[in-house]
Design a protein around this motif. Structure first.
Motif, mmCIF file in Angstrom:
data_model
loop_
_atom_site.group_PDB
_atom_site.id
_atom_site.type_symbol
_atom_site.label_atom_id
_atom_site.label_comp_id
_atom_site.label_asym_id
_atom_site.label_seq_id
_atom_site.Cartn_x
_atom_site.Cartn_y
_atom_site.Cartn_z
ATOM 1 N N ARG A 13 0.808 -1.212 0.000
ATOM 2 C CA ARG A 13 0.000 0.000 0.000
ATOM 3 C C ARG A 13 0.842 1.263 0.000
ATOM 4 O O ARG A 13 0.439 2.294 -0.503
ATOM 5 N N ARG A 14 2.058 1.193 0.563
ATOM 6 C CA ARG A 14 2.861 2.417 0.685
ATOM 7 C C ARG A 14 3.104 3.091 -0.648
ATOM 8 O O ARG A 14 3.286 4.286 -0.729
ATOM 9 N N ARG A 15 3.126 2.354 -1.727
ATOM 10 C CA ARG A 15 3.450 2.943 -3.016
ATOM 11 C C ARG A 15 2.416 3.962 -3.453
ATOM 12 O O ARG A 15 2.669 4.804 -4.290
ATOM 13 N N ARG A 16 1.194 3.901 -2.875
ATOM 14 C CA ARG A 16 0.137 4.781 -3.314
ATOM 15 C C ARG A 16 0.064 6.065 -2.518
ATOM 16 O O ARG A 16 -0.720 6.925 -2.796
ATOM 17 N N GLU A 160 10.504 10.697 -12.222
ATOM 18 C CA GLU A 160 9.192 10.296 -12.712
ATOM 19 C C GLU A 160 8.107 10.923 -11.851
ATOM 20 O O GLU A 160 8.406 11.564 -10.841
ATOM 21 N N SER A 161 6.866 10.705 -12.238
ATOM 22 C CA SER A 161 5.774 11.352 -11.523
ATOM 23 C C SER A 161 4.561 10.437 -11.448
ATOM 24 O O SER A 161 4.423 9.489 -12.218
ATOM 25 N N TRP A 162 3.705 10.734 -10.497
ATOM 26 C CA TRP A 162 2.348 10.190 -10.502
ATOM 27 C C TRP A 162 1.389 11.352 -10.273
ATOM 28 O O TRP A 162 1.743 12.338 -9.638
ATOM 29 N N ALA A 269 -12.342 0.724 -2.981
ATOM 30 C CA ALA A 269 -13.250 -0.414 -2.878
ATOM 31 C C ALA A 269 -14.647 -0.050 -3.366
ATOM 32 O O ALA A 269 -15.307 -0.852 -4.043
ATOM 33 N N SER A 270 -15.126 1.142 -3.024
ATOM 34 C CA SER A 270 -16.456 1.567 -3.467
ATOM 35 C C SER A 270 -16.523 1.655 -4.986
ATOM 36 O O SER A 270 -17.472 1.156 -5.609
ATOM 37 N N TYR A 271 -15.524 2.285 -5.582
ATOM 38 C CA TYR A 271 -15.532 2.435 -7.037
ATOM 39 C C TYR A 271 -15.374 1.084 -7.717
ATOM 40 O O TYR A 271 -16.068 0.775 -8.696
ATOM 41 N N PHE A 272 -14.488 0.254 -7.203
ATOM 42 C CA PHE A 272 -14.259 -1.060 -7.806
ATOM 43 C C PHE A 272 -15.496 -1.955 -7.695
ATOM 44 O O PHE A 272 -15.695 -2.846 -8.523
ATOM 45 N N ALA A 273 -16.307 -1.735 -6.677
ATOM 46 C CA ALA A 273 -17.518 -2.529 -6.503
ATOM 47 C C ALA A 273 -18.674 -1.999 -7.347
ATOM 48 O O ALA A 273 -19.764 -2.576 -7.309
ATOM 49 N N GLY A 274 -18.446 -0.925 -8.090
ATOM 50 C CA GLY A 274 -19.515 -0.333 -8.877
ATOM 51 C C GLY A 274 -20.487 0.458 -8.032
ATOM 52 O O GLY A 274 -21.619 0.714 -8.443
ATOM 53 N N GLN A 275 -20.044 0.904 -6.840
ATOM 54 C CA GLN A 275 -20.909 1.606 -5.903
ATOM 55 C C GLN A 275 -20.625 3.101 -5.834
ATOM 56 O O GLN A 275 -21.122 3.785 -4.942
ATOM 57 N N ALA A 276 -19.824 3.617 -6.767
ATOM 58 C CA ALA A 276 -19.534 5.054 -6.796
ATOM 59 C C ALA A 276 -19.346 5.495 -8.239
ATOM 60 O O ALA A 276 -18.769 4.758 -9.052
ATOM 61 N N ALA A 277 -19.828 6.705 -8.542
ATOM 62 C CA ALA A 277 -19.728 7.237 -9.896
ATOM 63 C C ALA A 277 -18.430 8.000 -10.126
ATOM 64 O O ALA A 277 -17.988 8.148 -11.269
ATOM 65 N N MET A 278 -17.820 8.484 -9.038
ATOM 66 C CA MET A 278 -16.570 9.243 -9.146
ATOM 67 C C MET A 278 -15.721 8.963 -7.910
ATOM 68 O O MET A 278 -16.255 8.723 -6.825
ATOM 69 N N PHE A 279 -14.399 9.010 -8.070
ATOM 70 C CA PHE A 279 -13.512 8.979 -6.915
ATOM 71 C C PHE A 279 -12.182 9.611 -7.289
ATOM 72 O O PHE A 279 -11.837 9.738 -8.467
ATOM 73 N N VAL A 280 -11.445 10.041 -6.265
ATOM 74 C CA VAL A 280 -10.129 10.655 -6.459
ATOM 75 C C VAL A 280 -9.077 9.670 -5.986
ATOM 76 O O VAL A 280 -9.141 9.162 -4.863
ATOM 77 N N TRP A 281 -8.094 9.402 -6.840
ATOM 78 C CA TRP A 281 -7.006 8.479 -6.509
ATOM 79 C C TRP A 281 -5.800 8.831 -7.376
ATOM 80 O O TRP A 281 -5.869 9.697 -8.247
ATOM 81 N N SER A 282 -4.711 8.147 -7.142
ATOM 82 C CA SER A 282 -3.509 8.384 -7.942
ATOM 83 C C SER A 282 -3.482 7.462 -9.153
ATOM 84 O O SER A 282 -4.260 6.516 -9.271
ATOM 85 N N THR A 283 -2.541 7.723 -10.046
ATOM 86 C CA THR A 283 -2.391 6.894 -11.243
ATOM 87 C C THR A 283 -1.989 5.464 -10.908
ATOM 88 O O THR A 283 -2.082 4.579 -11.768
ATOM 89 N N PHE A 284 -1.576 5.203 -9.674
ATOM 90 C CA PHE A 284 -1.221 3.842 -9.278
ATOM 91 C C PHE A 284 -2.409 2.891 -9.329
ATOM 92 O O PHE A 284 -2.237 1.678 -9.247
ATOM 93 N N VAL A 285 -3.613 3.419 -9.462
ATOM 94 C CA VAL A 285 -4.799 2.559 -9.502
ATOM 95 C C VAL A 285 -5.053 1.986 -10.896
ATOM 96 O O VAL A 285 -5.879 1.091 -11.065
ATOM 97 N N PRO A 368 4.953 1.275 -14.352
ATOM 98 C CA PRO A 368 4.672 2.345 -15.313
ATOM 99 C C PRO A 368 3.477 3.212 -14.948
ATOM 100 O O PRO A 368 3.458 4.416 -15.243
ATOM 101 N N GLU A 369 2.465 2.623 -14.290
ATOM 102 C CA GLU A 369 1.271 3.385 -13.952
ATOM 103 C C GLU A 369 1.552 4.503 -12.946
ATOM 104 O O GLU A 369 0.796 5.473 -12.860
ATOM 105 N N GLY A 370 2.641 4.378 -12.208
ATOM 106 C CA GLY A 370 3.002 5.410 -11.238
ATOM 107 C C GLY A 370 4.367 6.003 -11.481
ATOM 108 O O GLY A 370 4.898 6.732 -10.632
ATOM 109 N N LYS A 371 4.968 5.687 -12.612
ATOM 110 C CA LYS A 371 6.274 6.229 -12.974
ATOM 111 C C LYS A 371 6.182 6.823 -14.372
ATOM 112 O O LYS A 371 6.753 6.296 -15.332
ATOM 113 N N VAL A 372 5.458 7.911 -14.481
ATOM 114 C CA VAL A 372 5.359 8.628 -15.755
ATOM 115 C C VAL A 372 6.641 9.438 -15.932
ATOM 116 O O VAL A 372 7.007 10.224 -15.048
#
Length: 479
Positions: A13-16, A160-162, A269-285, A368-372
């Motif tokens: 989890r620390r990577r996020r 690099e960046s995320w 978890a909410s977004y992945f379960a189809g229980q949210a229309a929007m969420f804020v997260w990093s590119t690591f997802v 790559p998803e977190g090392k742009v």
């Protein structure tokens, strides 16, 4: 809302959540220890350097060791690679400074940690500048170079960046005839329209004391030109721009989110379960959303037959504009390599240059998803690394043959937004010369506390006033 997300653990989890690493007390200890260390670093054999990386997942350490071995084979320079966990970095840095035994090079450093090292005079800025000149400054994203400079001093070589992004369900937006959530108004309109018993209009961080909450709000606040520190050095959290940003976010999470404090795990978890229309997260997802991480797979009803359903039906917003928007601004992290004071300069500069030459693509390929890349190419091929990055396979924890490039799941406009993200990065405090303040805030997390309060219905203006006062106290303690 009647739907509460199930909590999901995450290996690695620390990577996020790359955050500042040294709190005020540790800073004070570091200053005193470096002052009395004396004698400089312990003698090193000729042609030998020590390199720390702030990556401790076994798969990543092994990949970095392979890059190190190639460097040693090419140059004859022996490298001791030390993987340092985020929660151990402070203690290890302080003890090493006390013993006069700092590493020669430190990699994968977030911006706040670079500023902390600089504030304690632990960086050989001449050596760092020499590497940037050797690689050609024009091959780097301008904004990344600016964020790793202080005046005329180059503090680190940006690697690099995320990005922090607002993810949204394109399919649901299109069905409802909604515009993409690129503004405060459009986001509130969509959240209200889509919110229901089985679907939250939005989920975002609200947990007090959590860096993820602060990072999420900073992304929202930057869109309304809400600044932690104003250009004159004064704390700006009680400005009308910040009050409006807090009020907007408070309304969003109080009226259209799920019950309870939300963090890095529950929002995903909410977004992945189809229980949210929007969420804020990093590119690591991004790899997880495509079903490419065994320990964090989407669980939406459609995902059972199509693990990449969410990836194909998700749009991204890099900049969320409020009514006081002063231009494109997005939250993101630039991680860097730096060379410590009194290091073995020749070998250290050669090593860091290698990490941006033959070692650069293998380093980006670790995640790559977190090392742009923020070094886009070489003078001869200006877009070499950016183009290669978009083809690199992702999927940490899966067999190599099962990894796939992001382009297999995401539209060109999404990949273009990710690549362009670093050009629009803005960070609280750093442009105003207050980067050290960011590290000091991580202990008490006054911004996360403020977000929790407005999410609970507290008045945004009163909350902003208290948060500003708390930050002023911390700022004064650093002077």
């Amino acid at each position: 809302m009647s739907v509460a997300p199930a909590r999901r653990g995450t290996r690695g989890r620390r990577r996020r959540r790359p955050v500042a690493l040294l709190a005020t007390a540790a800073l004070a200890g570091l200053v005193s220890l470096t002052a009395c260390a004396g004698g400089g670093p312990q003698p090193q054999p000729p042609n030998s350097i020590t390199v720390w990386i702030q990556e401790d997942l076994p798969e990543r350490v092994a990949a970095t060791q392979a890059i190190v071995d190639d460097f040693t084979a090419e140059t004859g320079v022996e490298v001791e690679l030390v993987a340092v966990a985020e929660d151990q970095f402070t203690q290890l840095l302080v003890s090493s400074a006390a013993a006069g035994d700092l590493p020669d090079v430190i990699g994968a450093l977030p911006l706040a940690a670079v500023r902390t090292l600089s504030g304690n005079e632990l960086i050989d800025t001449d050596a760092v500048a020499a590497v940037v000149e050797r690689l050609d400054r024009s091959t780097f994203v301008d904004r990344a170079v600016e964020l790793t400079r202080e005046g005329d001093a180059q503090l680190a070589v940006p690697s690099e960046s995320w990005s922090q992004l607002l993810f949204y369900r394109k399919d649901l937006f299109e069905e409802a005839g909604l515009e993409p959530p690129t503004t405060y108004d459009a986001t509130l309109t969509a959240a209200k329209e889509l919110d229901g018993d089985d679907l939250a209009g939005f989920v975002g961080g609200t947990a007090p004391g959590d860096a993820f909450t602060e990072q999420t709000f900073e992304q929202v606040a930057l869109g309304n030109d809400c600044q932690l520190v104003e250009d004159d050095g004064a704390i700006g959290l009680d400005s009308q721009r910040c009050v409006d940003a807090l009020d907007f976010y408070g309304t969003l999470v109080e009226d259209y989110s799920v019950p309870g404090a939300q963090d890095v795990d529950t929002t995903r978890a909410s977004y992945f379960a189809g229980q949210a229309a929007m969420f804020v997260w990093s590119t690591f997802v991004l790899d997880e959303m495509a079903g490419l991480r065994p320990d964090a797979k989407p669980t939406c009803p459609q995902c059972e037959d199509d693990p990449a359903f969410l990836a194909r039906n998700t749009g991204v917003v890099t900049t969320l504009a409020g009514p006081a928007n002063a231009g494109p601004a997005s939250f993101g992290e630039v991680t860097s390599w730096t060379i410590t004071a009194e290091s073995s300069t020749r070998a250290s500069t050669d090593f860091v240059a290698h990490m941006f030459g033959d070692g650069y693509v293998p380093w980006l390929q670790i995640a790559p998803e977190g090392k742009v890349p923020v070094r886009t190419g070489t003078p001869e091929a200006p877009q070499r690394f950016s183009r290669t990055w978009s083809t690199l396979p992702v999927g940490e924890g899966v067999p190599q043959e099962e990894k796939r490039p992001l382009s297999d799941f995401y539209d060109d406009d999404v990949l273009a937004a990710l690549a362009a993200g670093p050009e629009e990065f803005s960070r609280w405090g750093i442009p105003q010369g207050q980067g050290e303040l960011l590290g000091a805030l991580q202990g008490e997390q006054p911004v996360a506390a403020a977000v929790d309060e407005v999410a609970s219905g507290e008045d945004a203006e009163e909350v902003a006033d208290q948060a500003a006062e708390d930050v002023r106290s911390i700022q004064e303690s650093l002077s």
